[in-house]
Design an enzyme around this catalytic site. Structure first.
Site, PDB file in Angstrom:
ATOM      1  N   LYS A  54       0.841  -1.199   0.000  1.00  0.00           N
ATOM      2  CA  LYS A  54       0.000   0.000   0.000  1.00  0.00           C
ATOM      3  C   LYS A  54       0.874   1.248   0.000  1.00  0.00           C
ATOM      4  O   LYS A  54       0.628   2.200  -0.741  1.00  0.00           O
ATOM      5  CB  LYS A  54      -0.933  -0.004   1.222  1.00  0.00           C
ATOM      6  CG  LYS A  54      -2.095  -0.966   1.055  1.00  0.00           C
ATOM      7  CD  LYS A  54      -2.857  -1.213   2.348  1.00  0.00           C
ATOM      8  CE  LYS A  54      -3.899  -2.311   2.137  1.00  0.00           C
ATOM      9  NZ  LYS A  54      -4.548  -2.749   3.364  1.00  0.00           N
ATOM     10  N   GLN A  98      -4.780  -1.335   9.554  1.00  0.00           N
ATOM     11  CA  GLN A  98      -4.682  -2.669   8.957  1.00  0.00           C
ATOM     12  C   GLN A  98      -5.326  -3.716   9.872  1.00  0.00           C
ATOM     13  O   GLN A  98      -4.965  -3.816  11.047  1.00  0.00           O
ATOM     14  CB  GLN A  98      -3.199  -3.005   8.701  1.00  0.00           C
ATOM     15  CG  GLN A  98      -2.982  -4.310   7.984  1.00  0.00           C
ATOM     16  CD  GLN A  98      -3.552  -4.328   6.560  1.00  0.00           C
ATOM     17  OE1 GLN A  98      -3.381  -3.386   5.804  1.00  0.00           O
ATOM     18  NE2 GLN A  98      -4.259  -5.384   6.216  1.00  0.00           N
ATOM     19  N   ASP A 121     -11.104   3.084   4.133  1.00  0.00           N
ATOM     20  CA  ASP A 121     -11.525   1.685   4.019  1.00  0.00           C
ATOM     21  C   ASP A 121     -13.047   1.587   3.885  1.00  0.00           C
ATOM     22  O   ASP A 121     -13.577   0.554   3.508  1.00  0.00           O
ATOM     23  CB  ASP A 121     -11.099   0.897   5.278  1.00  0.00           C
ATOM     24  CG  ASP A 121      -9.963  -0.069   4.983  1.00  0.00           C
ATOM     25  OD1 ASP A 121      -9.731  -0.376   3.794  1.00  0.00           O
ATOM     26  OD2 ASP A 121      -9.315  -0.522   5.944  1.00  0.00           O
TER      27      ASP A 121
END
Ligand code: NDP
Length: 288
Positions: A54, A98, A121
């Site tokens: 990422k 994460q 997200d």
């Protein structure tokens, strides 16, 4: 009939090129360089690889990547405090924590602590509610990637019979809502669904998000259907090595479907591309 293989890497590269161009324009016109903060708690090897990828792609698109690593012993209060700092930091446009988090930390509490405007997200209940009520908001990356991949072979999904297998908050439900937005007729199947093969056989578009290797068989697929395989399952391969497979029995389905995503190289690459797109969207929205 052999299905068209939907190349997720190629589609993801297209999205990244669009994001790169838009980031360059934002810099020239507004002097703004979007920043994505990624929080990694602990040392889970898979999470470390995801975070590294990422960060690499964020930088490649011309954005700033801000990595925050906390030890596996970090308390929930420490993670929440870091999220609070990132929420207040004007240089941070997107925050990604994460997952999975270590077991002693409540994931829901951490997700709910993220500023919904920075929730790239798309997991915050406010963004989930916006998606459900058809309002603009940040949409979860993997579901967004699934819909973009389907549209890459059929730009107009209106009226299609779509079956989503899986009802998780991060994949199944948001995919179903996005397909509803595209005017598909959507069925959501799950572990209690009766006659899953019969239901899948009706579908012009199948999204499999289950986590069971090769569960969807070739003879479940309607000839010519679009098949989007979200599953990532590690199974034993040749020579004692493991390999990744999806939730669809690819070798069987490819002979029946009209188009299908491979695993790996399908939905996976699109997830990161959509994360970068979301970061750009968040940066623009925050700055009016
Ligand atoms: P979850 O485990 O949260 O959800 C799985 C869903 O599948 C549940 O709704 C479950 O039903 C359903 N299910 C389980 N067994 C069956 C069955 N026999 N028949 C029908 N439905 C069944 O998984 P996620 O949604 O998080 O992920 C799904 C897959 O996608 C995993 O392989 C994951 O690794 C992958 N994934 C890939 C991503 C990518 O970037 N490509 C990103 C995120 C996930 P019930 O609700 O009844 O239990």
């Amino acid at each position: 009939m052999t299905a068209r293989i939907i190349d997720g890497k190629e589609r993801a590269a297209e999205v990244c090129r669009m994001v790169t161009d838009a980031v360059a324009l934002l810099k020239v016109e507004r002097g703004v360089v979007p920043g994505l903060a990624v929080v990694l708690v602990g040392d889970d090897p898979a999470s470390q690889v995801y975070v590294r990828n990422k960060a690499k792609q964020t930088l490649a698109c011309g954005m700033r990547s801000l990595e925050h690593r906390l030890p596996v012993t970090a308390t929930e209060a420490e993670v929440l405090a870091l999220v609070g700092v990132l929420n207040r930091d004007p240089g941070v446009d997107g925050i990604l924590v994460q997952l999975p988090l270590p077991k002693h930390i409540a994931e829901a509490a951490v997700i709910e602590a993220i500023d919904p405007g920075k929730d790239v997200d798309g997991f915050h209940p406010v963004n989930a509610g916006r998606l459900a009520s058809n309002a603009p908001g940040l949409v979860p990356c993997t579901p967004l990637g699934c819909v973009l991949l389907a549209k890459s072979v059929m730009p107009e999904l209106r009226g299609l019979e779509a079956v989503v297998i899986g009802r998780s908050n991060i994949v199944g439900k948001p995919v179903a809502q996005l397909l509803l937005r595209e005017d598909c007729t959507v069925t959501i199947a799950h572990s209690r669904t009766r006659d899953l093969p019969g239901i899948v056989r009706r579908a012009d578009l199948v999204v499999a998000a289950v986590g069971r290797p090769g569960m969807v068989r070739g003879d479940w697929i309607k000839p010519g259907a679009i098949v989007i395989d979200v599953g990532i399952n590690r199974v034993p391969g040749e020579g004692g090595k493991s390999r990744l497979v999806g939730d669809v029995a690819f070798g069987e389905a490819v002979a029946v479907a009209g188009a299908i995503t491979p695993v790996p190289g399908g939905v996976g690459p699109m997830t990161i591309a959509c994360l970068l797109q979301n970061t750009l969207t968040a940066a623009k929205a925050r700055r009016g």
